[in-house]
Design a protein around this motif. Structure first.
Motif, PDB file in Angstrom:
ATOM      1  N   LEU A   1       0.827  -1.206   0.000  1.00 17.46           N
ATOM      2  CA  LEU A   1       0.000   0.000   0.000  1.00 17.46           C
ATOM      3  C   LEU A   1       0.861   1.256   0.000  1.00 17.46           C
ATOM      4  CD1 LEU A   1      -2.787  -1.055   2.511  1.00 17.46           C
ATOM      5  CD2 LEU A   1      -3.041  -0.682   0.064  1.00 17.46           C
ATOM      6  N   PHE A   2       1.909   1.263   0.799  1.00 16.72           N
ATOM      7  CA  PHE A   2       2.801   2.419   0.871  1.00 16.72           C
ATOM      8  C   PHE A   2       3.512   2.631  -0.464  1.00 16.72           C
ATOM      9  CE2 PHE A   2       7.090   4.116   1.777  1.00 16.72           C
ATOM     10  CZ  PHE A   2       6.725   5.367   2.228  1.00 16.72           C
ATOM     11  N   ALA A   3       3.968   1.538  -1.078  1.00 14.39           N
ATOM     12  CA  ALA A   3       4.693   1.631  -2.349  1.00 14.39           C
ATOM     13  C   ALA A   3       3.800   2.192  -3.442  1.00 14.39           C
ATOM     14  CB  ALA A   3       5.221   0.256  -2.753  1.00 14.39           C
ATOM     15  N   LYS A   4       2.528   1.839  -3.413  1.00 16.31           N
ATOM     16  CA  LYS A   4       1.600   2.334  -4.434  1.00 16.31           C
ATOM     17  C   LYS A   4       1.473   3.847  -4.342  1.00 16.31           C
ATOM     18  CE  LYS A   4      -2.722   1.143  -6.603  1.00 16.31           C
ATOM     19  NZ  LYS A   4      -3.762   0.159  -6.668  1.00 16.31           N
ATOM     20  N   LYS A   5       1.354   4.355  -3.131  1.00 13.86           N
ATOM     21  CA  LYS A   5       1.257   5.799  -2.936  1.00 13.86           C
ATOM     22  C   LYS A   5       2.567   6.492  -3.320  1.00 13.86           C
ATOM     23  CE  LYS A   5      -2.718   7.141  -1.455  1.00 13.86           C
ATOM     24  NZ  LYS A   5      -3.546   7.929  -2.326  1.00 13.86           N
ATOM     25  N   LEU A   6       3.683   5.829  -3.090  1.00 12.73           N
ATOM     26  CA  LEU A   6       4.990   6.407  -3.362  1.00 12.73           C
ATOM     27  C   LEU A   6       5.268   6.513  -4.860  1.00 12.73           C
ATOM     28  CD1 LEU A   6       7.541   7.345  -1.805  1.00 12.73           C
ATOM     29  CD2 LEU A   6       8.421   5.046  -2.086  1.00 12.73           C
ATOM     30  N   ILE A   7       4.945   5.475  -5.605  1.00 12.05           N
ATOM     31  CA  ILE A   7       5.281   5.422  -7.031  1.00 12.05           C
ATOM     32  C   ILE A   7       4.184   5.988  -7.928  1.00 12.05           C
ATOM     33  CG2 ILE A   7       4.430   3.114  -7.556  1.00 12.05           C
ATOM     34  CD1 ILE A   7       7.025   2.677  -9.124  1.00 12.05           C
ATOM     35  N   ASN A   8       2.999   6.193  -7.393  1.00 12.14           N
ATOM     36  CA  ASN A   8       1.859   6.649  -8.192  1.00 12.14           C
ATOM     37  C   ASN A   8       2.113   7.929  -8.986  1.00 12.14           C
ATOM     38  OD1 ASN A   8      -0.568   5.635  -8.992  1.00 12.14           O
ATOM     39  ND2 ASN A   8      -1.729   6.495  -7.296  1.00 12.14           N
ATOM     40  N   PRO A   9       2.724   8.968  -8.424  1.00 10.77           N
ATOM     41  CA  PRO A   9       2.951  10.184  -9.226  1.00 10.77           C
ATOM     42  C   PRO A   9       3.826   9.946 -10.464  1.00 10.77           C
ATOM     43  CG  PRO A   9       3.230  10.674  -6.908  1.00 10.77           C
ATOM     44  CD  PRO A   9       3.088   9.185  -7.032  1.00 10.77           C
ATOM     45  N   VAL A  10       4.862   9.134 -10.327  1.00 11.59           N
ATOM     46  CA  VAL A  10       5.731   8.834 -11.461  1.00 11.59           C
ATOM     47  C   VAL A  10       4.977   7.988 -12.494  1.00 11.59           C
ATOM     48  CG1 VAL A  10       7.871   7.688 -12.164  1.00 11.59           C
ATOM     49  CG2 VAL A  10       7.791   8.977 -10.028  1.00 11.59           C
ATOM     50  N   ALA A  11       4.237   7.016 -12.022  1.00 12.25           N
ATOM     51  CA  ALA A  11       3.475   6.148 -12.922  1.00 12.25           C
ATOM     52  C   ALA A  11       2.403   6.932 -13.670  1.00 12.25           C
ATOM     53  CB  ALA A  11       2.844   5.006 -12.135  1.00 12.25           C
ATOM     54  N   ASN A  12       1.802   7.916 -13.013  1.00 14.56           N
ATOM     55  CA  ASN A  12       0.756   8.711 -13.660  1.00 14.56           C
ATOM     56  C   ASN A  12       1.289   9.511 -14.841  1.00 14.56           C
ATOM     57  OD1 ASN A  12      -1.255   7.773 -12.002  1.00 14.56           O
ATOM     58  ND2 ASN A  12      -1.185   9.517 -10.619  1.00 14.56           N
ATOM     59  N   VAL A  13       2.553   9.924 -14.785  1.00 11.35           N
ATOM     60  CA  VAL A  13       3.146  10.643 -15.913  1.00 11.35           C
ATOM     61  C   VAL A  13       3.163   9.745 -17.152  1.00 11.35           C
ATOM     62  CG1 VAL A  13       5.299  11.645 -16.782  1.00 11.35           C
ATOM     63  CG2 VAL A  13       4.527  12.170 -14.474  1.00 11.35           C
ATOM     64  N   ILE A  14       3.516   8.479 -16.946  1.00 12.45           N
ATOM     65  CA  ILE A  14       3.588   7.533 -18.071  1.00 12.45           C
ATOM     66  C   ILE A  14       2.194   7.206 -18.588  1.00 12.45           C
ATOM     67  CG2 ILE A  14       4.293   5.204 -18.747  1.00 12.45           C
ATOM     68  CD1 ILE A  14       6.495   5.465 -16.551  1.00 12.45           C
ATOM     69  N   THR A  15       1.282   6.859 -17.683  1.00  5.79           N
ATOM     70  CA  THR A  15      -0.051   6.447 -18.127  1.00  5.79           C
ATOM     71  C   THR A  15      -0.858   7.619 -18.688  1.00  5.79           C
ATOM     72  OG1 THR A  15      -0.892   6.644 -15.858  1.00  5.79           O
ATOM     73  CG2 THR A  15      -0.187   4.453 -16.602  1.00  5.79           C
ATOM     74  N   ASP A  16      -0.624   8.828 -18.195  1.00  8.68           N
ATOM     75  CA  ASP A  16      -1.317   9.985 -18.758  1.00  8.68           C
ATOM     76  C   ASP A  16      -0.886  10.228 -20.200  1.00  8.68           C
ATOM     77  OD1 ASP A  16      -2.745  10.394 -16.471  1.00  8.68           O
ATOM     78  OD2 ASP A  16      -1.551  12.099 -15.760  1.00  8.68           O
ATOM     79  N   SER A  17       0.390  10.000 -20.482  1.00 12.64           N
ATOM     80  CA  SER A  17       0.858  10.202 -21.855  1.00 12.64           C
ATOM     81  C   SER A  17       0.293   9.133 -22.803  1.00 12.64           C
ATOM     82  CB  SER A  17       2.377  10.207 -21.913  1.00 12.64           C
ATOM     83  OG  SER A  17       2.892   8.936 -21.583  1.00 12.64           O
ATOM     84  N   LEU A  18      -0.033   7.948 -22.269  1.00 18.58           N
ATOM     85  CA  LEU A  18      -0.626   6.886 -23.079  1.00 18.58           C
ATOM     86  C   LEU A  18      -2.159   6.956 -23.097  1.00 18.58           C
ATOM     87  CD1 LEU A  18       1.593   3.866 -21.938  1.00 18.58           C
ATOM     88  CD2 LEU A  18       1.687   5.048 -24.136  1.00 18.58           C
ATOM     89  N   HIS A  19      -2.731   7.844 -22.279  1.00 23.26           N
ATOM     90  CA  HIS A  19      -4.181   8.009 -22.150  1.00 23.26           C
ATOM     91  C   HIS A  19      -4.870   6.723 -21.701  1.00 23.26           C
ATOM     92  CE1 HIS A  19      -3.822  11.964 -23.871  1.00 23.26           C
ATOM     93  NE2 HIS A  19      -3.176  11.457 -24.919  1.00 23.26           N
ATOM     94  N   ILE A  20      -4.251   6.065 -20.710  1.00 22.80           N
ATOM     95  CA  ILE A  20      -4.848   4.877 -20.097  1.00 22.80           C
ATOM     96  C   ILE A  20      -4.954   5.121 -18.601  1.00 22.80           C
ATOM     97  CG2 ILE A  20      -4.126   3.259 -21.877  1.00 22.80           C
ATOM     98  CD1 ILE A  20      -1.808   2.425 -20.056  1.00 22.80           C
ATOM     99  N   PRO A  21      -5.828   4.398 -17.889  1.00 33.70           N
ATOM    100  CA  PRO A  21      -6.077   4.676 -16.474  1.00 33.70           C
ATOM    101  C   PRO A  21      -4.912   4.397 -15.527  1.00 33.70           C
ATOM    102  CG  PRO A  21      -7.775   3.243 -17.367  1.00 33.70           C
ATOM    103  CD  PRO A  21      -6.757   3.421 -18.417  1.00 33.70           C
ATOM    104  N   GLY A  22      -4.102   3.425 -15.769  1.00 35.21           N
ATOM    105  CA  GLY A  22      -3.028   3.085 -14.826  1.00 35.21           C
ATOM    106  C   GLY A  22      -2.461   1.725 -15.133  1.00 35.21           C
ATOM    107  N   GLY A  23      -2.025   1.023 -14.094  1.00 35.03           N
ATOM    108  CA  GLY A  23      -1.502  -0.324 -14.276  1.00 35.03           C
ATOM    109  C   GLY A  23      -0.052  -0.473 -13.859  1.00 35.03           C
ATOM    110  N   ILE A  24       0.684   0.635 -13.796  1.00 32.79           N
ATOM    111  CA  ILE A  24       2.106   0.550 -13.480  1.00 32.79           C
ATOM    112  C   ILE A  24       2.335   0.480 -11.969  1.00 32.79           C
ATOM    113  CG2 ILE A  24       4.318   1.757 -13.635  1.00 32.79           C
ATOM    114  CD1 ILE A  24       3.383   2.789 -16.363  1.00 32.79           C
TER     115      ILE A  24
END
Length: 178
Positions: A20-43
């Motif tokens: 749970l902690f890791a998800k909150k920690l890495i989420n901002p970086v992952a959102n940069v990638i998924t936002d550029s692909l226009h997909i909800p998440g997954g990373i």
């Protein structure tokens, strides 16, 4: 059925919290990638599930990951980390745990090495989590859904490689098995 030792339960709980902690920690970086692909998440989910895979590999008990998913869902509900799934978030935590257990059982049955097991378990759980989130919230179709599942599978497999390395290094400290 074997009972869990206290140190096993503590290790499993620590892995749930780390996920749970890791998800909150890495989420901002992952959102940069998924936002550029226009997909909800997954990373970030693949990285978060890596800790459940590590615990399931080291504990080597049937149903262990599903139990950890249930505990994680309880913690997530208690601290308000339900995301876009809302009250259905427990399904989003338990289903990947079931996928980890199933993939672990199949790969263990065929005697796969730790690295291969970790990659398959983490990849399968990431795809399961993405598919579950899609069924509950996103309702993607066609190419976008395939891209979403592909990103989840690749990030899950890569995190599975990292998880195998971590499990191999943690194993001696735990005396081989929990």
């Amino acid at each position: 059925m074997k009972t869990y030792k206290l140190r096993t339960l503590l290790f499993l709980t620590m892995c749930c919290d780390l996920g749970l902690f890791a998800k909150k920690l890495i989420n901002p970086v992952a959102n940069v990638i998924t936002d550029s692909l226009h997909i909800p998440g997954g990373i970030s989910t693949g990285f978060s599930l890596m800790f459940l895979v590590i615990a399931a590999l080291l504990a080597n008990r049937p149903g262990c990951a599903a139990l950890m998913g249930l505990v994680q869902s309880g913690i997530a509900l208690a601290i308000g980390m339900v995301g876009s799934m809302g009250a259905l978030a427990p399904i989003g935590y338990v289903m990947p745990g079931i996928a980890i257990d199933l993939a672990g059982w199949i790969t263990g049955k065929y005697g796969m090495a730790l690295r291969g097991r970790s990659v398959i378990m983490n990849g399968a759980s990431s795809v399961c989590a993405a598919f579950t989130a899609n069924c509950i919230v996103f309702h993607l179709r066609g190419t976008v859904l395939l891209l979403y599942l592909y990103v989840a599978a690749v990030s899950g497999a890569l995190c599975g490689l990292l998880g195998a390395t971590i499990a191999r290094r943690v194993m001696p400290a735990l005396g081989g098995k929990l």
